[in-house]
Design a protein around this motif. Structure first.
Motif, PDB file in Angstrom:
ATOM      1  N   ALA A  89     -29.392  -8.003  34.213  1.00  0.00           N
ATOM      2  CA  ALA A  89     -29.771  -7.507  32.886  1.00  0.00           C
ATOM      3  C   ALA A  89     -28.935  -8.177  31.790  1.00  0.00           C
ATOM      4  CB  ALA A  89     -29.583  -5.993  32.828  1.00  0.00           C
ATOM      5  N   TYR A 138     -37.408  -4.839  28.676  1.00  0.00           N
ATOM      6  CA  TYR A 138     -38.634  -4.616  29.452  1.00  0.00           C
ATOM      7  C   TYR A 138     -39.183  -5.928  30.021  1.00  0.00           C
ATOM      8  CZ  TYR A 138     -40.040  -5.673  24.679  1.00  0.00           C
ATOM      9  OH  TYR A 138     -40.138  -6.237  23.440  1.00  0.00           O
ATOM     10  N   GLY A 165     -39.548   7.086  27.148  1.00  0.00           N
ATOM     11  CA  GLY A 165     -39.063   5.747  26.859  1.00  0.00           C
ATOM     12  C   GLY A 165     -37.586   5.651  27.143  1.00  0.00           C
ATOM     13  N   PRO A 166     -36.999   4.497  27.126  1.00  0.00           N
ATOM     14  CA  PRO A 166     -37.644   3.230  26.779  1.00  0.00           C
ATOM     15  C   PRO A 166     -38.537   2.694  27.905  1.00  0.00           C
ATOM     16  CG  PRO A 166     -35.372   2.861  27.470  1.00  0.00           C
ATOM     17  CD  PRO A 166     -35.576   4.343  27.454  1.00  0.00           C
ATOM     18  N   ILE A 167     -39.437   1.778  27.518  1.00  0.00           N
ATOM     19  CA  ILE A 167     -40.121   0.957  28.511  1.00  0.00           C
ATOM     20  C   ILE A 167     -39.083  -0.064  28.959  1.00  0.00           C
ATOM     21  CG2 ILE A 167     -41.976  -0.709  28.928  1.00  0.00           C
ATOM     22  CD1 ILE A 167     -43.610   0.704  26.764  1.00  0.00           C
ATOM     23  N   MET A 168     -38.799  -0.098  30.237  1.00  0.00           N
ATOM     24  CA  MET A 168     -37.633  -0.881  30.682  1.00  0.00           C
ATOM     25  C   MET A 168     -37.755  -1.338  32.129  1.00  0.00           C
ATOM     26  SD  MET A 168     -34.954   2.236  31.422  1.00  0.00           S
ATOM     27  CE  MET A 168     -34.370   1.561  32.979  1.00  0.00           C
ATOM     28  N   VAL A 169     -37.018  -2.391  32.432  1.00  0.00           N
ATOM     29  CA  VAL A 169     -36.837  -2.804  33.812  1.00  0.00           C
ATOM     30  C   VAL A 169     -35.804  -1.863  34.435  1.00  0.00           C
ATOM     31  CG1 VAL A 169     -35.830  -4.630  35.239  1.00  0.00           C
ATOM     32  CG2 VAL A 169     -37.432  -5.216  33.419  1.00  0.00           C
ATOM     33  N   GLY A 170     -36.113  -1.320  35.622  1.00  0.00           N
ATOM     34  CA  GLY A 170     -35.231  -0.370  36.282  1.00  0.00           C
ATOM     35  C   GLY A 170     -33.982  -1.039  36.825  1.00  0.00           C
ATOM     36  N   PRO A 171     -33.113  -0.268  37.476  1.00  0.00           N
ATOM     37  CA  PRO A 171     -33.274   1.148  37.826  1.00  0.00           C
ATOM     38  C   PRO A 171     -32.531   2.145  36.936  1.00  0.00           C
ATOM     39  CG  PRO A 171     -31.556   0.193  39.167  1.00  0.00           C
ATOM     40  CD  PRO A 171     -32.030  -0.898  38.240  1.00  0.00           C
ATOM     41  N   SER A 172     -31.718   1.705  35.991  1.00  0.00           N
ATOM     42  CA  SER A 172     -30.886   2.669  35.272  1.00  0.00           C
ATOM     43  C   SER A 172     -30.949   2.406  33.775  1.00  0.00           C
ATOM     44  CB  SER A 172     -29.435   2.542  35.757  1.00  0.00           C
ATOM     45  OG  SER A 172     -28.553   3.128  34.824  1.00  0.00           O
ATOM     46  N   SER A 173     -31.168   3.457  32.999  1.00  0.00           N
ATOM     47  CA  SER A 173     -31.259   3.252  31.553  1.00  0.00           C
ATOM     48  C   SER A 173     -29.907   2.803  30.994  1.00  0.00           C
ATOM     49  CB  SER A 173     -31.766   4.508  30.848  1.00  0.00           C
ATOM     50  OG  SER A 173     -30.975   5.611  31.164  1.00  0.00           O
ATOM     51  N   HIS A 226     -27.126  -1.787  40.410  1.00  0.00           N
ATOM     52  CA  HIS A 226     -27.955  -1.411  39.265  1.00  0.00           C
ATOM     53  C   HIS A 226     -28.559  -2.620  38.560  1.00  0.00           C
ATOM     54  CE1 HIS A 226     -25.744   2.643  39.066  1.00  0.00           C
ATOM     55  NE2 HIS A 226     -26.971   2.843  39.495  1.00  0.00           N
ATOM     56  N   GLY A 265     -38.585  -3.405  38.620  1.00  0.00           N
ATOM     57  CA  GLY A 265     -39.866  -3.547  37.948  1.00  0.00           C
ATOM     58  C   GLY A 265     -39.832  -2.788  36.631  1.00  0.00           C
ATOM     59  N   THR A 272     -28.832  -0.753  33.346  1.00  0.00           N
ATOM     60  CA  THR A 272     -29.738  -1.897  33.329  1.00  0.00           C
ATOM     61  C   THR A 272     -30.272  -2.130  31.917  1.00  0.00           C
ATOM     62  OG1 THR A 272     -30.436  -1.065  35.493  1.00  0.00           O
ATOM     63  CG2 THR A 272     -31.558  -3.015  34.660  1.00  0.00           C
ATOM     64  N   ASN A 326     -38.969   1.155  40.031  1.00  0.00           N
ATOM     65  CA  ASN A 326     -37.711   1.284  39.295  1.00  0.00           C
ATOM     66  C   ASN A 326     -36.535   0.696  40.080  1.00  0.00           C
ATOM     67  OD1 ASN A 326     -36.108   2.378  37.071  1.00  0.00           O
ATOM     68  ND2 ASN A 326     -35.323   3.803  38.594  1.00  0.00           N
TER      69      ASN A 326
END
Lengths: 296, 224
Positions: free
Chosen positions: B65, B76, B13-21, B60, A111, B24, A107
């Protein structure tokens, strides 16, 4: 009126009793009812998430990656290389620690992860579920149902508590993830719906008051090791609940208690990066001349 | 298409690239929506970051993003991590501005200006409202409010009686159910925008029919 409507653990347990079904089964039927999509479509979509989580738990032990902020990277690999004679937590928990560190590292290095319920706490659920799934006699369908069980507890917390660190501290992120995971493990190992709720309540109570204090505002330290404590705490809570230990405070009350404790926290301890670990003199860049000093 | 109730996949979820919902995943989604609305391939994109985005965007990965979203990457997509290189490859010029002064209504606000060499230019303002969810609040000079959770149709038109009746008639003929409909305008009789969020997929043929109406100047569809 929907048949599988619930917003409290009490209502959820009532539905479990009425239909003689596990928590995961009620949650799955609710998803089918509300989402107007077939059971198979829900399970297929879940499998996508499970695949992503599976990779995220394992990849860092093999390919360590430095985080964006540079504070973490390589921790999962280090745990993997610890000699077995020094692994005092035992085989399964050792693996769970390694997995939780890995997801946090993935994370923090951009990734792909699955937020569960948040990105910052994404390591807890997959770390515990995959390590137990791999070491015990659990089939794939039971693993799927465990993830659905976790989402039911997460749903209760979203509805009546909070999963936002900015709103209620780390207890709302890692604490919620730990509660979800404790319940999921309990169902996975054959516990009753009541035992699941006790496990969740115990896990949440054990992290009550946990503050959100990320160093430099990054989702790195102490977030990564907090994922580990959420994981191991969930495993311990599930083991207690499966043994028949109960929580005198029901899950519904524990969820609102967590929310209220969160609301009473000062803003400096709610994801602002100003208090707690973030204000430690050794790591706090602004302490000498800036905001970190103000509270003193 | 997403749904209005809280689903299993809103918790897992979501399926995502990190690090922050929010910083990012939400940033990627906002920029992706902005690109869908612009339609053209931008040659230059300027992001203005407010509030907590201005403070923490690099740690972040919000910058990567946002660029990724503009290039059409979903939240993702692992290419987000190398978004600067991808933008250079595509020849898209990127600029970031930090605004630490302006006090925005929402702390996680971003302005996105896309331009191309043919003179097309579009301003979008969006907010990242948590958990990877976003809200678009302004398109050019017109205030709007939609989040991309539904099939969304944005119709620019001149504020004149009969326009909305014509549009809803078209939707009815295609048996499309409206979940939300919001109208925004600058002044009476002037430029106006209607945003329609529907429960069903909106076909291109419907877009063409609405576009044929005399007061309608532009129709955009967003399907997430």
């Amino acid at each position: 009126m929907k048949e599988y409507r619930f917003v409290t653990a009490k209502e959820l347990l009532g539905l479990c009793e009425k239909y003689d079904a596990d928590i995961s089964e009620i949650m799955l039927r609710k998803e089918v009812e509300y989402g107007e999509r077939s059971r198979q479509r829900v399970l297929d979509k879940l499998d996508e998430s499970i695949r992503v989580m599976d990779v995220a738990t394992k990849v860092s032990a093999m390919e360590p990656t430095k985080s964006m902020g540079g504070l973490i990277g390589g921790e999962s690999k280090k745990v993997n290389e610890l000699p077995e004679t020094k692994a005092i937590c035992g085989k399964t928990m050792h693996k769970a620690i390694m997995y939780a560190l890995s997801v946090s590292e993935v994370n923090a290095s951009m990734g792909v992860i699955v937020a569960a319920p948040t990105a910052g706490a994404a390591g807890v659920l997959p770390a515990a579920l995959f390590s137990v799934f791999e070491d015990f006699d659990v089939d794939m369908d039971t693993l799927r149902k465990a993830f659905i069980n976790a989402s039911a507890i997460g749903y209760l917390i979203v509805k009546r508590g909070s999963v936002s660190g900015a709103e209620a501290g780390c207890q709302a992120e890692v604490g919620s993830a730990s509660a979800m995971t404790a319940s999921a493990l309990t169902e996975m190992m054959g516990g009753t719906p009541e035992q699941c709720c006790h496990a969740a309540s115990i896990a949440l109570s054990n992290l009550l008051g946990l503050v959100c204090d990320p160093i430099r505002g990054l989702v790195e330290v102490p977030c990564q090791t907090r994922n580990v404590i959420g994981t191991t705490g969930a495993m311990a809570a599930a083991e207690m609940a499966l043994s028949g230990i109960t929580s005198p405070v029901p899950l519904d009350e524990m969820i609102t208690i967590m929310r209220d404790v969160g609301r009473s926290m000062p803003a400096s301890l709610r994801e602002t990066g100003l208090g707690g670990c973030a204000a430690a003199p050794s790591v706090c860049e602004n302490c000498q001349k800036g905001r970190g000093d103000k509270d003193e | 298409m997403k749904t209005s109730y809280t689903s299993i996949f809103d918790i897992l979820g979501p399926i995502m690239v990190g690090p922050s919902s929010s910083h990012t995943s939400g940033a990627a989604k906002m920029a992706w929506m902005a690109r869908q609305i612009f339609k053209h391939k931008p040659d230059k994109v300027t992001f203005t970051l407010y509030g907590s985005f201005a403070e923490t965007y690099k740690g972040h990965g919000s910058d990567r993003a946002l660029i990724g979203g503009i290039l059409g990457f979903r939240e993702y997509d692992l290419r987000i991590k190398n978004a600067y290189e991808e933008a250079a490859k595509e020849g898209v010029e990127i600029e970031f501005r930090e605004d630490h002064e302006t006090n925005m209504l929402h702390p996680n606000t971003i302005d996105i200006v896309q331009e191309d060499k043919n003179g097309n230019k579009l301003f979008i303002r969006g907010e990242s409202i948590g958990g990877g969810r976003v809200r678009i609040t302004k398109i050019n000079d017109i205030k709007v409010d939609f989040n991309g959770d539904y099939s969304t149709m944005i119709i620019a038109h001149r504020d004149k009686p009969g326009t909305i009746a014509y549009i809803t008639n078209c939707l009815a003929r295609y048996e499309i159910n409206i979940a939300y409909m919001k109208m925004f305008r600058e002044e009476r009789g002037e430029k106006a925008v209607v945003v329609i969020e529907t429960d069903n997929f909106i076909p291109d043929a419907l877009k063409v029919e609405i576009l044929a109406y005399e007061t309608v100047s532009r129709v955009e569809l967003i399907e997430l």
